[in-house]
Write a protein that holds these residues in place. Structure first.
Motif, mmCIF file in Angstrom:
data_model
loop_
_atom_site.group_PDB
_atom_site.id
_atom_site.type_symbol
_atom_site.label_atom_id
_atom_site.label_comp_id
_atom_site.label_asym_id
_atom_site.label_seq_id
_atom_site.Cartn_x
_atom_site.Cartn_y
_atom_site.Cartn_z
ATOM 1 N N THR A 2 0.777 -1.029 0.063
ATOM 2 C CA THR A 2 -0.018 0.147 0.053
ATOM 3 C C THR A 2 0.826 1.364 -0.117
ATOM 4 O OG1 THR A 2 0.037 -0.345 2.354
ATOM 5 C CG2 THR A 2 -2.250 -0.921 1.161
ATOM 6 N N ARG A 223 3.230 -21.118 -3.339
ATOM 7 C CA ARG A 223 1.893 -20.477 -3.421
ATOM 8 C C ARG A 223 0.764 -21.206 -2.547
ATOM 9 N NH1 ARG A 223 0.152 -17.002 -7.226
ATOM 10 N NH2 ARG A 223 2.413 -16.745 -7.954
ATOM 11 N N ALA A 227 -0.660 -19.839 0.948
ATOM 12 C CA ALA A 227 -2.279 -19.872 1.155
ATOM 13 C C ALA A 227 -2.670 -20.578 2.377
ATOM 14 C CB ALA A 227 -2.768 -20.393 -0.039
ATOM 15 N N GLY A 230 -1.700 -18.716 5.162
ATOM 16 C CA GLY A 230 -2.541 -17.527 5.408
ATOM 17 C C GLY A 230 -4.114 -17.768 5.927
ATOM 18 N N ASN A 231 -4.554 -18.793 5.469
ATOM 19 C CA ASN A 231 -6.262 -19.071 5.581
ATOM 20 C C ASN A 231 -6.251 -20.640 4.969
ATOM 21 O OD1 ASN A 231 -8.805 -19.565 5.770
ATOM 22 N ND2 ASN A 231 -9.593 -17.946 4.802
ATOM 23 N N ALA A 234 -9.734 -21.427 3.355
ATOM 24 C CA ALA A 234 -9.652 -20.996 1.770
ATOM 25 C C ALA A 234 -8.883 -21.673 0.778
ATOM 26 C CB ALA A 234 -9.369 -19.500 2.040
ATOM 27 N N GLY A 297 1.691 -17.757 7.002
ATOM 28 C CA GLY A 297 1.536 -16.828 5.613
ATOM 29 C C GLY A 297 2.360 -15.713 5.425
ATOM 30 N N GLN B 346 -14.375 -14.059 3.870
ATOM 31 C CA GLN B 346 -13.192 -13.763 5.036
ATOM 32 C C GLN B 346 -12.902 -15.223 5.594
ATOM 33 O OE1 GLN B 346 -12.078 -10.911 4.819
ATOM 34 N NE2 GLN B 346 -13.957 -10.016 4.211
ATOM 35 N N LEU B 350 -11.003 -16.161 1.211
ATOM 36 C CA LEU B 350 -9.720 -15.031 0.749
ATOM 37 C C LEU B 350 -8.620 -15.619 1.723
ATOM 38 C CD1 LEU B 350 -11.658 -11.829 0.435
ATOM 39 C CD2 LEU B 350 -10.627 -13.417 -1.593
ATOM 40 N N VAL B 351 -7.426 -15.351 1.133
ATOM 41 C CA VAL B 351 -6.336 -15.536 1.951
ATOM 42 C C VAL B 351 -5.872 -13.908 2.171
ATOM 43 C CG1 VAL B 351 -4.058 -16.473 2.295
ATOM 44 C CG2 VAL B 351 -5.625 -17.718 1.026
ATOM 45 N N GLN B 352 -6.126 -13.464 3.388
ATOM 46 C CA GLN B 352 -5.794 -12.063 3.780
ATOM 47 C C GLN B 352 -4.446 -11.574 3.514
ATOM 48 O OE1 GLN B 352 -7.790 -9.774 3.976
ATOM 49 N NE2 GLN B 352 -9.727 -11.214 4.106
ATOM 50 N N THR B 353 -3.635 -12.681 3.602
ATOM 51 C CA THR B 353 -2.053 -12.270 3.632
ATOM 52 C C THR B 353 -1.593 -12.180 2.225
ATOM 53 O OG1 THR B 353 -1.605 -14.465 4.244
ATOM 54 C CG2 THR B 353 -1.196 -13.158 5.823
ATOM 55 N N MET B 354 -2.519 -12.723 1.319
ATOM 56 C CA MET B 354 -1.938 -12.729 -0.273
ATOM 57 C C MET B 354 -2.629 -11.418 -1.106
ATOM 58 S SD MET B 354 -1.967 -16.741 -0.733
ATOM 59 C CE MET B 354 -1.596 -16.990 -2.379
ATOM 60 N N GLU B 358 -2.671 -12.816 -6.595
ATOM 61 C CA GLU B 358 -2.522 -14.383 -6.170
ATOM 62 C C GLU B 358 -4.031 -15.160 -5.401
ATOM 63 O OE1 GLU B 358 1.918 -13.770 -4.184
ATOM 64 O OE2 GLU B 358 0.256 -12.982 -2.870
ATOM 65 N N ALA B 400 -3.295 -5.185 -1.797
ATOM 66 C CA ALA B 400 -3.765 -5.997 -0.684
ATOM 67 C C ALA B 400 -5.242 -6.194 -0.816
ATOM 68 C CB ALA B 400 -3.401 -5.364 0.675
#
Lengths: 366, 511
Positions: A2, A223, A227, A230-231, A234, A297, B346, B350-354, B358, B400
């Motif tokens: 960002t 990848r 993933a 991270g989740n 998902a 993640g 959520q 989705l993978v929030q860190t990607m 991605e 993000a």
């Protein structure tokens, strides 16, 4: 990221509103935070360089990097496990076990009254296989039996260390140099060889680092790993073979630890069953200082290597300065905690930065 | 009208890069029920969270009895007499009803211990008031979803609040349970309590309301006396445009049967011994959009997760073009052409860190990978194509995922599913938590995919959507199909009465 977008929005705003300035200041802070591990390393090098004449010599830098390499190799495996959101406490014990297995094999293997002396490359392959097997066991416990990674690898920490003690009877294997008449010489080269002027250990770290970086950045597996960490839900619903990914990271971590064990045994040309005690903690510290999140993640090879350098240079620099061992421990602990605190502070700034730039965006006429 | 007891003044709220609220003035009067209307993503829940101290406004402030207050936590708000019933249940399933009711508000007894007797009496009293006959020592996790919701309501009743906020309190309640709740609300307002009521059952909310307030895309667009308005007016205010534009008409061209489900039985993953899906059969043809209308806990998510291969059914068959999918995992189902857009993006989508890119490519990596490595170029092209196909508004694939609005995040999840090249597209509440514009885009996307020959199966708890989007509507209640209708065959009222009359699925009966 960002940060660039934020800066752009801030400069585009015609009246330099307070929010815009705030957004820009926050984004600069963000960049500083991103680079904090590098900054920490640079500060260490400058401070130790000023305080000691011998710190910034080529010889010393190479020696220190060789020390870093051992932790670095273990940390690369640990990085993968932590990216998955797990932890591997067994790596220190695998270091010891791997060295002991090498010692046992180089002393000769008694098979039905005949003593066989396997060549060095076979010894190396078998040691790495042992580390891989222990890692596979960790992976099996975590994925099939749903044991929490902390517990599974804590158990394996004791089992692997105990196995090393059992094989060696608690004693150290001396003289791993081999015998030309038995055709098993050359083991010492792993620790003391210097291809192209750099110690083998450093080459091994570089090669493994490149391999892991490629795996993470280019291969589908990388990848999948990001993933999963991270989740996991998902990732699974997206068709990622979550279980396989989770098991494989422990296997790689075990293999990396076994390689580190071989390097240590080779450097010393002897193998002690106690080798590698508490190394798991140094590896975790390197990964965390390098910006990885224990929740998974988030993290990369570059950060982990810098983290390993921070830990290694800090330890060696304090030794060179003659700081007491007790203070060394205190300082190392403080650095680890500081790294994580900074990470939390950064997360907070990031959120505020995003909110500030959104306010800026809304103040602009479309 | 009485003076407002609780009032939001020019409140804005920014999440990441999204404006959830854009300067809202909203007040509630004692002794009255204020019904808050708005589409998913209009900002209702955010506004309520700010009034209840769970979130802090980015700018603006909250006034209590005309004086500005800073509510820094829900505890803070509770101390000031503001209670909230969450849309998402916030109960601990491992604790008993009684322990949940008094969590962090335990009644102290002798020597600092909990006065369990007093707590038990209060629990029995409040459960009686709600006409719920259940042992206070039962674990909340063992209760039916509707009963859990009543426990949540009971907890706020015990707080004896001056302001009571109810965010979707009835999403899992049966019609008789709703009647009991309304009686309790009337008792509360008679005692001077200010009630805020939010429900996607518009008729239900209008029935209980004294005042009507409508939010749209983070702004307050209308207020009215409940006696002077009807549902049609409210919908027009909520949508802010012609409804026909939101629900385009379709001329479906149907092909062969792609998805077949026969006598499916699925165990409830949360409650042992209960069936989430009970003897369910359905088909979806090429080019067809089939909708499933069902409330929270009706088994709709379990059904779709079973079709996607996440849950293994107890019995029954799922067939893709006549080939049984029994024993086929998620990964292989995706390869064979079954893609799921999960309900909770959520948690499951989705993978929030990607990054955005991605996330989009995650499920379709096999088509992007070469022999060893991913092809950067192929990935970039595929992601760019998807972003433009599903019209994601983003600064780029590297942004993000958290910087996107709810609607755009949902489009990312849909794009991810489409990138796998599916033949059957499953969408679980695809319009949940997205703004009006994105909602229309998502329905357009579904229609476009159906025109391309995909079989589309989606779930919804929104009656308007259920009545207008699908070619064929199936009504699901408590795990069983209770009705099947062609588009236009059914009125809103008929749909409500059909969905209330669901058969029980518990082995030992409904209660």
């Amino acid at each position: 990221m960002t940060a660039p977008a934020t800066t752009q929005t801030a400069t585009e705003a015609a009246p330099p509103a307070r929010a815009a300035l705030r957004a820009r200041r926050l984004s600069l802070l963000n960049v500083a935070f991103e680079l904090r591990a590098f900054i920490a390393l640079a500060v260490l090098i400058v401070v130790f360089g000023l305080l000691s004449d011998s710190f910034l010599t080529v010889t010393n830098l190479i020696t220190m990097t060789k020390h870093v390499a051992i932790n670095g190799v273990i940390a690369l495996g640990m990085l993968l496990v932590i990216l998955k959101g797990g932890i591997d406490l067994s790596v220190g014990s695998i270091v010891g076990l791997s060295g002991v297995v090498a010692g046992e094999l180089l002393q000769g293997l008694q098979i039905g009254g005949v003593i066989a002396y396997p060549p060095v490359w076979v010894v190396i392959v078998l040691c790495v296989a042992v580390g891989t097997a222990v890692g596979a066991l960790n992976g099996l416990l975590v994925t099939r039996f749903n044991v929490a990674p902390f517990i599974a690898t804590l158990g394996m920490l004791y089992v692997a260390r105990g196995a090393a003690m059992l094989i060696s009877n608690g004693a150290t294997y001396p003289n791993l140099g081999g015998d030309p008449s038995l055709g098993n010489t050359g083991f010492h080269l792993l620790g003391s060889g210097r291809p192209l002027g750099l110690p083998t250990a450093i080459w091994i770290m570089i090669i493994l680092a490149v391999a892991v970086a490629l795996l993470l950045a280019k291969a589908p597996f990388g990848r999948w790993l990001y993933a999963t960490g991270g989740n996991e839900r998902a990732a699974e619903l997206s068709g990622v073979p979550v279980r396989r990914v989770k098991a494989i990271v422990y296997v790689i971590s075990g293999a990396c630890a076994a390689i580190a064990g071989l390097i240590i045994a080779s450097e010393l040309t002897s193998a002690a069953p106690q080798a590698g005690e508490t190394y798991e903690l140094n590896a975790i510290a390197a990964v965390v200082i390098g910006g990885a999140a224990l929740s998974g993640g988030k993290g990369n090879v570059r950060g982990t290597l810098v983290g390993a350098f921070v830990i290694g240079f800090l330890a060696d620099g304090l030794v060179i300065l003659g700081v007491s061992t007790f203070w060394q421990m205190v300082i190392k602990g403080a650095v680890i905690i500081l790294a994580v605190v900074l990470d939390q502070v950064q997360q907070r700034f990031k959120r505020r930065g995003a909110a500030a730039s959104a306010v800026v965006a809304s103040e602009q006429p479309n | 009208m009485n003076a407002h007891v609780l009032q939001a003044r020019e409140v804005t709220k920014v999440y990441g890069g999204t404006h959830a609220l854009k300067g809202i003035d909203f007040g509630v009067a004692p002794g009255r029920v204020t019904a808050l209307f708005g589409e998913n993503g209009a900002g209702k829940s955010t506004l309520m969270k700010i009034l209840a101290g769970i979130e802090q406004p980015t700018t603006g402030h909250v006034e209590l009895d005309g004086r500005p207050v800073r509510l820094l936590s829900s505890r803070d708000a509770a101390d000031q007499g503001i209670a909230i019933i969450h849309q998402e249940l916030s109960l601990c399933p491992n604790l008993s009803i009684q322990d949940n009711l008094f969590l962090a508000r335990e009644i102290p007894g002798a020597f600092g211990a909990i006065d369990r007797k007093a707590q038990r009496q209060a629990t029995v009293a409040v459960l009686n008031r709600l006409e719920e006959d259940v042992d206070p020592n039962r674990l909340v996790g063992e209760l039916r979803l509707g009963q859990q919701q009543l426990v949540e309501i009971a907890r706020t009743l015990l707080q004896q609040a001056r302001v009571l906020i109810m965010d979707e309190p009835t999403s899992a309640l049966t019609a008789p349970e709703v009647e009991v709740l309304f009686r309790v609300i009337r008792e509360l307002t008679a005692a001077g309590v200010a009630v805020v009521y939010i429900s996607h059952h518009l008729d239900e909310a209008l029935e209980i309301a004294d005042d009507v307030v409508v939010l749209r895309d983070g702004s307050l667009v209308a207020t009215a006396d409940a006696a002077e308005v009807d549902i049609r007016w409210i919908v027009a205010q909520m949508v802010g445009r012609d409804q026909d534009a939101l629900f385009p008409s379709r001329e479906p061209v149907l092909g062969e049967e792609l998805l077949t489900v026969r006598n499916l039985m699925v165990a409830d993953p949360d409650v042992p011994g209960r069936l989430a899906v009970n003897d369910l059969s359905l088909t979806v043809r090429e080019g067809e959009i089939v909708g499933i209308y069902g409330l929270m806990g009706s088994g709709r998510s379990e059904l779709l997760e079973t079709l996607a291969g996440k849950i293994t059914p107890v019995s029954g068959d799922v067939l893709l073009t006549g080939t049984p999918l029994g024993g086929v995992g998620i990964r292989e189902r995706i390869e064979r052409g079954v893609a799921l857009v999960p309900e909770d993006r959520q948690r499951d989508g989705l993978v929030q860190t990607m990054s955005v890119g991605e996330n989009i490519s995650l499920a379709g990596l096999s088509s992007i990978a070469g022999r060893l490595f991913l092809s950067r170029n192929r990935e970039r092209a595929a992601v760019a194509r998807t972003i433009s196909d599903v019209t994601v508004k983003t600064s780029g694939p590297k942004a993000a995922i958290g910087s996107l609005s709810g609607g755009n995040q949902q489009k990312v999840v849909i794009g991810k599913a489409l990138l796998t090249g599916p033949r059957v597209l499953l969408l679980d509440e695809p319009s949940r938590g997205v703004d009006v514009g994105a909602k229309a885009d998502i329905f357009d996307l579904m229609a476009a995919q159906a025109r391309r020959g995909l079989a589309v199966l989606f779930t919804t708890s929104d009656a308007e959507e259920a009545l207008h989007i699908p070619d064929r509507l199936l009504v699901l209640a408590r795990g069983s199909l209770v009705g099947e209708f062609r588009q236009g065959e059914l009125t809103r009222e008929e749909l409500m009465s059909v969905s209330d009359g669901g058969a029980p699925t518990t082995a030992e009966g409904p209660r």
